[in-house]
Design an enzyme around this catalytic site. Structure first.
Site, PDB file in Angstrom:
ATOM      1  N   LYS A  26       0.832  -1.204   0.000  1.00  0.00           N
ATOM      2  CA  LYS A  26       0.000   0.000   0.000  1.00  0.00           C
ATOM      3  C   LYS A  26       0.874   1.266   0.000  1.00  0.00           C
ATOM      4  O   LYS A  26       2.096   1.192   0.226  1.00  0.00           O
ATOM      5  CB  LYS A  26      -0.906  -0.032   1.234  1.00  0.00           C
ATOM      6  CG  LYS A  26      -1.890  -1.209   1.220  1.00  0.00           C
ATOM      7  CD  LYS A  26      -2.836  -1.131   2.412  1.00  0.00           C
ATOM      8  CE  LYS A  26      -3.829  -2.286   2.375  1.00  0.00           C
ATOM      9  NZ  LYS A  26      -4.848  -2.156   3.429  1.00  0.00           N
ATOM     10  N   TYR A  56     -12.045  -2.527  -3.600  1.00  0.00           N
ATOM     11  CA  TYR A  56     -12.624  -2.623  -2.258  1.00  0.00           C
ATOM     12  C   TYR A  56     -14.145  -2.605  -2.301  1.00  0.00           C
ATOM     13  O   TYR A  56     -14.781  -2.122  -1.371  1.00  0.00           O
ATOM     14  CB  TYR A  56     -12.055  -1.500  -1.381  1.00  0.00           C
ATOM     15  CG  TYR A  56     -10.641  -1.802  -0.906  1.00  0.00           C
ATOM     16  CD1 TYR A  56     -10.398  -2.881  -0.045  1.00  0.00           C
ATOM     17  CD2 TYR A  56      -9.559  -1.032  -1.302  1.00  0.00           C
ATOM     18  CE1 TYR A  56      -9.123  -3.177   0.402  1.00  0.00           C
ATOM     19  CE2 TYR A  56      -8.270  -1.324  -0.858  1.00  0.00           C
ATOM     20  CZ  TYR A  56      -8.064  -2.402  -0.007  1.00  0.00           C
ATOM     21  OH  TYR A  56      -6.793  -2.693   0.446  1.00  0.00           O
ATOM     22  N   PHE A  74     -15.399   3.213   7.182  1.00  0.00           N
ATOM     23  CA  PHE A  74     -14.033   3.566   6.801  1.00  0.00           C
ATOM     24  C   PHE A  74     -13.816   3.574   5.281  1.00  0.00           C
ATOM     25  O   PHE A  74     -12.708   3.840   4.809  1.00  0.00           O
ATOM     26  CB  PHE A  74     -13.032   2.604   7.463  1.00  0.00           C
ATOM     27  CG  PHE A  74     -13.260   1.149   7.122  1.00  0.00           C
ATOM     28  CD1 PHE A  74     -12.744   0.595   5.960  1.00  0.00           C
ATOM     29  CD2 PHE A  74     -13.997   0.336   7.974  1.00  0.00           C
ATOM     30  CE1 PHE A  74     -12.949  -0.743   5.652  1.00  0.00           C
ATOM     31  CE2 PHE A  74     -14.208  -1.008   7.677  1.00  0.00           C
ATOM     32  CZ  PHE A  74     -13.683  -1.537   6.508  1.00  0.00           C
ATOM     33  N   ARG A 121      -1.411 -14.753   3.898  1.00  0.00           N
ATOM     34  CA  ARG A 121      -2.241 -14.055   4.896  1.00  0.00           C
ATOM     35  C   ARG A 121      -1.694 -14.249   6.311  1.00  0.00           C
ATOM     36  O   ARG A 121      -1.760 -13.352   7.140  1.00  0.00           O
ATOM     37  CB  ARG A 121      -3.702 -14.475   4.764  1.00  0.00           C
ATOM     38  CG  ARG A 121      -4.303 -13.822   3.512  1.00  0.00           C
ATOM     39  CD  ARG A 121      -5.732 -14.192   3.294  1.00  0.00           C
ATOM     40  NE  ARG A 121      -6.623 -13.616   4.284  1.00  0.00           N
ATOM     41  CZ  ARG A 121      -7.064 -12.372   4.250  1.00  0.00           C
ATOM     42  NH1 ARG A 121      -6.674 -11.543   3.300  1.00  0.00           N
ATOM     43  NH2 ARG A 121      -7.889 -11.937   5.175  1.00  0.00           N
ATOM     44  N   THR A 137      -5.633  -7.577  10.309  1.00  0.00           N
ATOM     45  CA  THR A 137      -5.793  -6.235   9.728  1.00  0.00           C
ATOM     46  C   THR A 137      -5.173  -5.120  10.572  1.00  0.00           C
ATOM     47  O   THR A 137      -4.505  -4.234  10.052  1.00  0.00           O
ATOM     48  CB  THR A 137      -7.304  -5.929   9.538  1.00  0.00           C
ATOM     49  OG1 THR A 137      -7.888  -7.014   8.812  1.00  0.00           O
ATOM     50  CG2 THR A 137      -7.518  -4.632   8.782  1.00  0.00           C
ATOM     51  N   ARG A 163       2.486  -6.812   9.166  1.00  0.00           N
ATOM     52  CA  ARG A 163       1.773  -5.726   9.840  1.00  0.00           C
ATOM     53  C   ARG A 163       2.211  -5.572  11.296  1.00  0.00           C
ATOM     54  O   ARG A 163       2.317  -4.455  11.816  1.00  0.00           O
ATOM     55  CB  ARG A 163       0.268  -5.975   9.753  1.00  0.00           C
ATOM     56  CG  ARG A 163      -0.282  -5.755   8.340  1.00  0.00           C
ATOM     57  CD  ARG A 163      -1.642  -6.361   8.192  1.00  0.00           C
ATOM     58  NE  ARG A 163      -2.299  -6.002   6.941  1.00  0.00           N
ATOM     59  CZ  ARG A 163      -3.399  -6.573   6.507  1.00  0.00           C
ATOM     60  NH1 ARG A 163      -3.974  -7.549   7.203  1.00  0.00           N
ATOM     61  NH2 ARG A 163      -3.951  -6.197   5.363  1.00  0.00           N
ATOM     62  N   ASN A 204      -1.969  -0.197   6.940  1.00  0.00           N
ATOM     63  CA  ASN A 204      -1.431  -1.475   7.430  1.00  0.00           C
ATOM     64  C   ASN A 204      -0.499  -2.152   6.412  1.00  0.00           C
ATOM     65  O   ASN A 204      -0.413  -3.369   6.333  1.00  0.00           O
ATOM     66  CB  ASN A 204      -2.566  -2.388   7.881  1.00  0.00           C
ATOM     67  CG  ASN A 204      -3.556  -2.670   6.765  1.00  0.00           C
ATOM     68  OD1 ASN A 204      -3.385  -2.189   5.642  1.00  0.00           O
ATOM     69  ND2 ASN A 204      -4.574  -3.450   7.054  1.00  0.00           N
ATOM     70  N   HIS A 258      -1.921  -5.483   1.446  1.00  0.00           N
ATOM     71  CA  HIS A 258      -3.224  -6.137   1.286  1.00  0.00           C
ATOM     72  C   HIS A 258      -2.959  -7.478   0.620  1.00  0.00           C
ATOM     73  O   HIS A 258      -2.097  -7.570  -0.253  1.00  0.00           O
ATOM     74  CB  HIS A 258      -4.137  -5.287   0.394  1.00  0.00           C
ATOM     75  CG  HIS A 258      -5.325  -6.047  -0.108  1.00  0.00           C
ATOM     76  ND1 HIS A 258      -6.454  -6.228   0.664  1.00  0.00           N
ATOM     77  CD2 HIS A 258      -5.544  -6.726  -1.262  1.00  0.00           C
ATOM     78  CE1 HIS A 258      -7.310  -6.970  -0.014  1.00  0.00           C
ATOM     79  NE2 HIS A 258      -6.783  -7.280  -1.181  1.00  0.00           N
ATOM     80  N   GLU A 294      -8.849  -9.218  -8.284  1.00  0.00           N
ATOM     81  CA  GLU A 294      -7.980  -8.086  -7.930  1.00  0.00           C
ATOM     82  C   GLU A 294      -6.839  -7.921  -8.948  1.00  0.00           C
ATOM     83  O   GLU A 294      -6.489  -6.801  -9.314  1.00  0.00           O
ATOM     84  CB  GLU A 294      -7.442  -8.263  -6.507  1.00  0.00           C
ATOM     85  CG  GLU A 294      -8.564  -8.119  -5.481  1.00  0.00           C
ATOM     86  CD  GLU A 294      -8.164  -8.490  -4.051  1.00  0.00           C
ATOM     87  OE1 GLU A 294      -6.958  -8.693  -3.794  1.00  0.00           O
ATOM     88  OE2 GLU A 294      -9.071  -8.565  -3.197  1.00  0.00           O
TER      89      GLU A 294
HETATM   90  P1  CMP Z   1      -7.138  -4.775   3.762  1.00  0.00           P
HETATM   91  O1  CMP Z   1      -6.669  -6.101   4.181  1.00  0.00           O
HETATM   92  O2  CMP Z   1      -6.577  -4.150   2.543  1.00  0.00           O
HETATM   93  O3  CMP Z   1      -8.738  -4.855   3.612  1.00  0.00           O
HETATM   94  C1  CMP Z   1      -9.583  -3.754   3.824  1.00  0.00           C
HETATM   95  C2  CMP Z   1      -8.868  -2.557   4.344  1.00  0.00           C
HETATM   96  O4  CMP Z   1      -9.689  -1.592   4.971  1.00  0.00           O
HETATM   97  C3  CMP Z   1      -7.937  -3.007   5.473  1.00  0.00           C
HETATM   98  O5  CMP Z   1      -6.878  -3.745   4.975  1.00  0.00           O
HETATM   99  C4  CMP Z   1      -7.594  -1.670   6.105  1.00  0.00           C
HETATM  100  O6  CMP Z   1      -6.649  -0.938   5.336  1.00  0.00           O
HETATM  101  C5  CMP Z   1      -8.956  -0.973   6.018  1.00  0.00           C
HETATM  102  N1  CMP Z   1      -9.755  -1.122   7.247  1.00  0.00           N
HETATM  103  C6  CMP Z   1     -10.374  -2.239   7.705  1.00  0.00           C
HETATM  104  N2  CMP Z   1     -11.062  -1.987   8.824  1.00  0.00           N
HETATM  105  C7  CMP Z   1     -10.871  -0.675   9.098  1.00  0.00           C
HETATM  106  C8  CMP Z   1     -11.316   0.195  10.130  1.00  0.00           C
HETATM  107  N3  CMP Z   1     -12.088  -0.239  11.115  1.00  0.00           N
HETATM  108  N4  CMP Z   1     -10.923   1.481  10.101  1.00  0.00           N
HETATM  109  C9  CMP Z   1     -10.119   1.943   9.088  1.00  0.00           C
HETATM  110  N5  CMP Z   1      -9.678   1.148   8.081  1.00  0.00           N
HETATM  111  C10 CMP Z   1     -10.037  -0.130   8.081  1.00  0.00           C
END
Ligand code: CMP
Length: 137
Positions: A4, A44, A52, A80, A86, A97, A107, A110, A121
């Site tokens: 990211k 997404y 969010f 994963r 996350t 992470r 984070n 992805h 994707e």
């Molecule tokens: P990712 O694994 O890319 O999948 C969805 C993304 O949304 C996640 O990583 C974070 O970057 C973001 N995300 C998920 N939950 C939250 C949250 N509660 N607040 C802010 N960002 C979030």
């Protein structure tokens, strides 16, 4: 998998690829791009409507990302596990992470959670139309 904008800005591209290669995965495609808003939304789509979502799309379009297509034994599950949960604050040390993030939004990486999602994707991130300022070469 995507590195990211925070991972790219912080100079973690090499470290992340190193971990994947050390584990034994093959990087079969690799591309740096800046996502268009439309493509970040497609990527997404499952989070549309969540609190969010808007900040996520804004963050994902804020700078270059690195897209990786990875092959290997049980790549989805193993990758994963390597990236961790996350929320960077809850991700255990030793995970990407857990080692590099203290944020749930920013984070670092992805990773697709199924083969179908990986294909979906990949069809987005490797499509030249999804990249702002696509390099001419
Ligand atoms: P990712 O694994 O890319 O999948 C969805 C993304 O949304 C996640 O990583 C974070 O970057 C973001 N995300 C998920 N939950 C939250 C949250 N509660 N607040 C802010 N960002 C979030």
């Amino acid at each position: 998998m995507l590195i990211k904008p925070d991972g790219v800005k912080r100079g973690l591209v090499g470290e992340i690829i190193r971990r994947l290669e050390m584990k034994g995965f093959r990087i079969v495609r690799l591309k740096m791009l800046q996502l268009t808003r439309e493509c970040a939304e497609k990527l997404y789509d499952v989070h549309k409507g969540k609190s969010f979502y808007e900040e996520l799309v804004k963050f994902m379009t804020s700078g270059p990302v690195v897209a990786l297509l990875i092959e290997g034994e049980e790549a989805i599950d193993v990758v994963r596990t390597m990236i961790g949960p996350t929320d960077g604050r809850k991700a255990p040390p030793g995970t990407i992470r857990g080692d590099f993030s203290t944020s749930i939004l920013e984070n670092i990486v992805h990773a697709a959670d199924s083969e179908e999602r990986a294909q979906y994707e990949a069809s987005i991130v490797f499509n030249p139309d999804c990249s702002l300022n696509e390099n001419p070469w």
